[in-house]
Design a protein around this motif. Sequence first.
Motif, PDB file in Angstrom:
ATOM      1  N   LEU A 259     121.334 -27.044  24.842  1.00  0.00           N
ATOM      2  CA  LEU A 259     120.011 -27.152  25.675  1.00  0.00           C
ATOM      3  C   LEU A 259     120.364 -25.640  26.573  1.00  0.00           C
ATOM      4  O   LEU A 259     120.802 -25.655  27.338  1.00  0.00           O
ATOM      5  CB  LEU A 259     119.940 -28.127  26.580  1.00  0.00           C
ATOM      6  CG  LEU A 259     118.284 -28.189  27.234  1.00  0.00           C
ATOM      7  CD1 LEU A 259     117.218 -27.995  26.392  1.00  0.00           C
ATOM      8  CD2 LEU A 259     118.079 -29.207  28.248  1.00  0.00           C
ATOM      9  N   MET A 270     116.546 -26.257  21.967  1.00  0.00           N
ATOM     10  CA  MET A 270     117.675 -27.217  21.618  1.00  0.00           C
ATOM     11  C   MET A 270     118.084 -26.849  20.126  1.00  0.00           C
ATOM     12  O   MET A 270     117.302 -26.220  19.539  1.00  0.00           O
ATOM     13  CB  MET A 270     117.027 -28.402  21.556  1.00  0.00           C
ATOM     14  CG  MET A 270     116.748 -29.324  22.795  1.00  0.00           C
ATOM     15  SD  MET A 270     116.641 -31.211  22.799  1.00  0.00           S
ATOM     16  CE  MET A 270     115.135 -31.240  21.514  1.00  0.00           C
ATOM     17  N   ALA A 288     119.357 -35.712  21.013  1.00  0.00           N
ATOM     18  CA  ALA A 288     118.117 -35.050  21.201  1.00  0.00           C
ATOM     19  C   ALA A 288     117.538 -35.643  22.242  1.00  0.00           C
ATOM     20  O   ALA A 288     116.946 -35.155  23.275  1.00  0.00           O
ATOM     21  CB  ALA A 288     117.139 -35.330  20.031  1.00  0.00           C
ATOM     22  N   LEU A 291     119.316 -34.652  25.606  1.00  0.00           N
ATOM     23  CA  LEU A 291     118.888 -33.296  25.899  1.00  0.00           C
ATOM     24  C   LEU A 291     117.331 -33.380  26.560  1.00  0.00           C
ATOM     25  O   LEU A 291     117.131 -32.576  27.661  1.00  0.00           O
ATOM     26  CB  LEU A 291     118.739 -32.398  24.858  1.00  0.00           C
ATOM     27  CG  LEU A 291     120.458 -31.882  24.476  1.00  0.00           C
ATOM     28  CD1 LEU A 291     120.238 -30.924  23.386  1.00  0.00           C
ATOM     29  CD2 LEU A 291     121.347 -31.660  25.660  1.00  0.00           C
ATOM     30  N   THR A 292     116.481 -34.133  25.993  1.00  0.00           N
ATOM     31  CA  THR A 292     115.162 -34.206  26.519  1.00  0.00           C
ATOM     32  C   THR A 292     115.047 -34.680  27.982  1.00  0.00           C
ATOM     33  O   THR A 292     114.461 -34.143  28.791  1.00  0.00           O
ATOM     34  CB  THR A 292     114.263 -35.184  25.694  1.00  0.00           C
ATOM     35  OG1 THR A 292     114.344 -34.582  24.143  1.00  0.00           O
ATOM     36  CG2 THR A 292     112.754 -35.093  26.092  1.00  0.00           C
ATOM     37  N   VAL A 303     110.537 -28.088  25.297  1.00  0.00           N
ATOM     38  CA  VAL A 303     111.701 -27.629  24.364  1.00  0.00           C
ATOM     39  C   VAL A 303     111.432 -27.452  22.970  1.00  0.00           C
ATOM     40  O   VAL A 303     110.546 -28.214  22.572  1.00  0.00           O
ATOM     41  CB  VAL A 303     113.014 -28.950  24.370  1.00  0.00           C
ATOM     42  CG1 VAL A 303     113.458 -28.803  25.942  1.00  0.00           C
ATOM     43  CG2 VAL A 303     112.442 -30.144  24.016  1.00  0.00           C
TER      44      VAL A 303
END
Length: 366
Positions: A259, A270, A288, A291-292, A303
């Motif tokens: 990220l 990303m 994912a 990271l979100t 992102v």
Amino acid sequence: MTLWRIRTVVEDRPGQLAGVVGTMAAHGGNIVGLSIHTDAAGVVDEFIVDVPGEHHSLLRAVGRSSVTDSVVAAPAERREVGDDVTRALLLTAKLQREPNRLPEALAELLLADDARWTNLTKPVAEFPEEPESTLLVPVGPLRGVRLRREDRPFTWTESARADAMVRSVLPSAGPAPTDGAVVTHRGTDLYVWQVGTGDAAALQRLHRRCSAETTRRRYFSSVRELSPRMLGVFCDPERGLTLAARSLKGGEPVALAHLMYTLDPGVGEMAFLVEDAWQQTGVGTALARALTAIAADWGLAEVRAETTPGNRSMLRIMRRLGASVGPPRDGVVQARLPVAGTVPSRRPGRLMSLLSQAGSPNAALG
């Protein structure tokens, strides 16, 4: 002279913003405020302009200078001229004293026409207008605030601002964890951590085990060895963060997730690398989602992920999270995911804490 709030999409290349500003000046407009937003259309510039007399000719001229002819304008008040950061901080201070006034504060922050509490567990029909004219701001898992504004749609940046204000009055949950154990939606147990310089040798071995096609999808070229510069980027907190994942039982890292900050305001990027033998096991989706959550914790509005049209796994992951995928351009596909308001409160779910079994004191991702 009258004040107008004018929104337009300016092409993201040198000189385009200067052209719009010059157009306004040529029609006698005096810019007294400027803010930059991220939205589905891309980068949106919002001006508060003191316009002499009739404003229609100025709007037509601005439209010709923009990416599209669609220019949104609404009358502005003198109280809207000022520093947005100062106004947001003052509203936050008021909320600390009166947290029950959250709808009113959000309405003032975003200059909304109406704001009401709503139950997130039931369908809502208070506002029958187009979806772009309403914004739902979650306040915990059960309720939220629904805002309405008639003259211009809400942007992703405004959603991020509202999300940050909500968090200012909620009990602190601490930063989004970057270290812990997770279960993928396919039942794979993983341990995830933020990489550091001590992981350099293991990351090199991971890249050597990946096929040329796997690294090509990640880097747009086959990479067998990481350069010192790339390793430095992965470990530099000024650029972002990189997570690594391995089996909960131990062993070598099997995936990386990055990220990174970008030059676009409120936008992160990303990227993922999953070892061939671990693909199609839910590892990419789990990373994912992690990271979100981190991106939301950073206050990002969006992102993005760029990949090749043939990388169906990556595109499927982004669509699963709610991203929009654009058409290929120069052999690259871009997926865009709005962040604020899309990440639920951190609580046990599919990303479960397995730390009691792993014997780690760190908080779980999820």
